[in-house]
Design an enzyme around this catalytic site. Structure first.
Site, mmCIF file in Angstrom:
data_model
loop_
_atom_site.group_PDB
_atom_site.id
_atom_site.type_symbol
_atom_site.label_atom_id
_atom_site.label_comp_id
_atom_site.label_asym_id
_atom_site.label_seq_id
_atom_site.Cartn_x
_atom_site.Cartn_y
_atom_site.Cartn_z
ATOM 1 C CG HIS A 308 -2.051 0.966 1.080
ATOM 2 N ND1 HIS A 308 -1.942 2.302 1.352
ATOM 3 C CD2 HIS A 308 -3.316 0.759 0.637
ATOM 4 C CE1 HIS A 308 -3.100 2.888 1.092
ATOM 5 N NE2 HIS A 308 -3.950 1.976 0.653
ATOM 6 C CG ASP A 366 -8.781 -4.580 -2.487
ATOM 7 O OD1 ASP A 366 -9.958 -4.527 -2.088
ATOM 8 O OD2 ASP A 366 -8.238 -3.688 -3.144
#
Ligand code: CMC
Length: 431
Positions: A308, A366
């Site tokens: 991320h 996710d």
């Protein structure tokens, strides 16, 4: 605003100027370089906006080192535990949790807007039956621009609010219709006696021949996933919505732009890509092979659902989802545990691997969301659509915030030009 300033000097021409630091309520200060070009004659260069704040915002706060995510000051863990999606939507839009009257009124307004125009349904017929539902979403949501002329004055706060309500309310209806189109079943009308998530499941899984009673476990899981996906400050799709809206384009077109950005596998499309990846890996004996692929500089393979831009310790949403995954799979008869087991093993191997440790790569939101959606009977190609329904709340909250900001200007980045210098046009026979 902080009193501190930073003085910059251009060693090439000796020009020097002072720039002030801006402070928010939390997070690092930002150097205000808006007058840099005027004062110093240079631009800044920051591809991917790694060190650039593009706006002030009071909606969502992230501390990537500490794994903190808060909506309007409320920790995501508390909202996930105690709230529901529409309450969170109200919070993101209006800045405060609703009282009972405000909550009832807001639910009523959203219910009132759940239907789509009958003629809008014709748009779906233009898509081939196997069109990806995200492609359908981009087209159909964008086409809403052509339907609601009564509320398209973006300078009118009331019009903006009505458009926001319409988008939040109609998104599940359009999403479910894109699924029904995909599988060749008739569209279901919304049921306004159901709450937001139950109604969505009804539109997905009921048919005109058979009623469908949404499973409370499924309703709870969807509520939670929608809360976790509702906003994430200036991510790619939200920045896309902000940038496209900065030209004063209408909100439906701008949200369609956000959906397009979300679709990419580096962003919201990762949840579909994770499931594809897990299915491709197949079983735990193959994990080492795929970890080796990640490390191979000539192989573009990445572990989907990992890494991320902001979180460099852990993604708090992933921590919550991993826990819920256990609960949901244990409670659902049609659970698909082998994929979850594989995901857990893959996470374990990756987190102990030097490559992932060095780069601070952790599972993101996710990594596990698709496993839950799949257990609820939602197909892989609908996962990013689910994300889009939830993120619509964040998009419209940012759009409303931005449009109410008196300092808002058109977004217009500059560039470092690397093309040809001036040259003269050559007639065709001389080239
Ligand atoms: N698997 C393997 N290596 C990775 C991964 C990954 N998933 N993510 C980053 N890296 C490596 C990358 O190769 C680079 O290594 P090196 O320094 O040797 O070149 C280093 O880590 C830094 O990567 P980056 O691409 O510069 O990082 P970024 O901040 O620009 O990208 C990201 C962030 C999320 C796009 C990226 O981590 C990624 O592609 N992840 C997989 C896709 C994914 O799961 N996306 C969902 C993000 S969370 C949901 C949301 O968007 O809201």
């Amino acid at each position: 605003m902080a009193n501190d300033t930073i003085t910059l000097t251009n060693n090439n021409d000796g020009r020097s100027a002072e720039f002030s630091l801006r402070s928010g309520t939390e997070g690092p200060d930002a150097l205000d370089i808006s007058s840099l070009y005027k004062d110093m004659g240079v631009f800044t260069y920051d591809p991917g906006f790694v060190s650039t704040a593009s706006c002030h915002s009071s909606i969502t706060y992230i501390d990537g080192d500490e794994g903190i995510l808060r909506y309007r000051g409320y920790p995501i863990e508390q909202l996930a535990e105690n709230s529901n999606f529409l309450e969170v939507a109200y919070l993101l839009l209006y800045g405060e949790l609703p009282n009972a009257v405000q909550q009832a009124e807001f639910h009523g307004i959203i219910r009132y807007h759940t239907m789509i125009k009958e003629t809008l349904k014709n748009f779906f017929d233009g898509f081939h039956y196997d069109a990806h539902p995200m492609g359908v979403m981009v087209g159909v949501v964008g086409s809403l621009s052509a339907f609601y002329h009564d509320s398209l004055d973006i300078n009118n706060p009331r019009h903006r609010e009505i458009s926001a309500h319409r988008l939040i309310a109609k998104m599940p209806t359009i999403a479910a219709a894109s699924f029904k189109h995909n599988i060749g079943e008739p569209f279901m009308y919304p049921r306004n006696d159901l709450d937001y998530c139950a109604n969505f499941l009804h539109m997905m899984f009921a048919t005109p021949c058979e009623d469908y009673e949404p499973d409370p476990i499924a309703i709870k899981a969807i509520n939670l996933l929608f809360i976790l996906h509702a906003d994430h400050e200036q991510n790619a799709s939200t920045s896309t919505v902000r940038l496209s809206s900065s030209s004063q384009a209408n909100p439906f077109a701008c949200i369609a732009a956000g959906i397009a950005s979300l679709w990419g596998p580096a962003h919201g499309g990762a949840n579909e890509a994770v499931l594809d990846m897990l299915q491709e890996i197949g079983d735990a004996s193959q994990i080492e092979k795929y970890i080796a692929k990640v490390k191979d500089k000539d192989d573009p393979f990445r572990l989907m659902g990992f890494g991320h831009r902001v979180y460099k310790n852990f993604d708090p949403r992933a921590t919550i989802i991993r826990k819920v995954c256990h609960e949901v799979l244990n409670n659902l008869a049609d659970s698909n545990n082998p994929l979850f087991e594989l995901a857990l093993k893959l996470e374990e191997v990756a987190l102990e691997d030097e490559y992932f440790i060095e780069r601070k790569l952790y599972p993101n939101v996710d990594f596990y969301s698709g496993i839950i959606y799949r257990a609820l009977g939602i197909p892989n190609n609908m996962f990013t659509v689910m994300f889009a329904i939830a993120r619509t709340v964040g998009w419209v909250a940012h759009w409303m915030e931005m449009m109410a900001d008196p300092h808002q200007r058109i977004g217009r980045p500059r560039q470092i030009y690397t093309g040809a210098s001036e040259r003269d046009y050559m007639p065709l026979d001389q080239r």
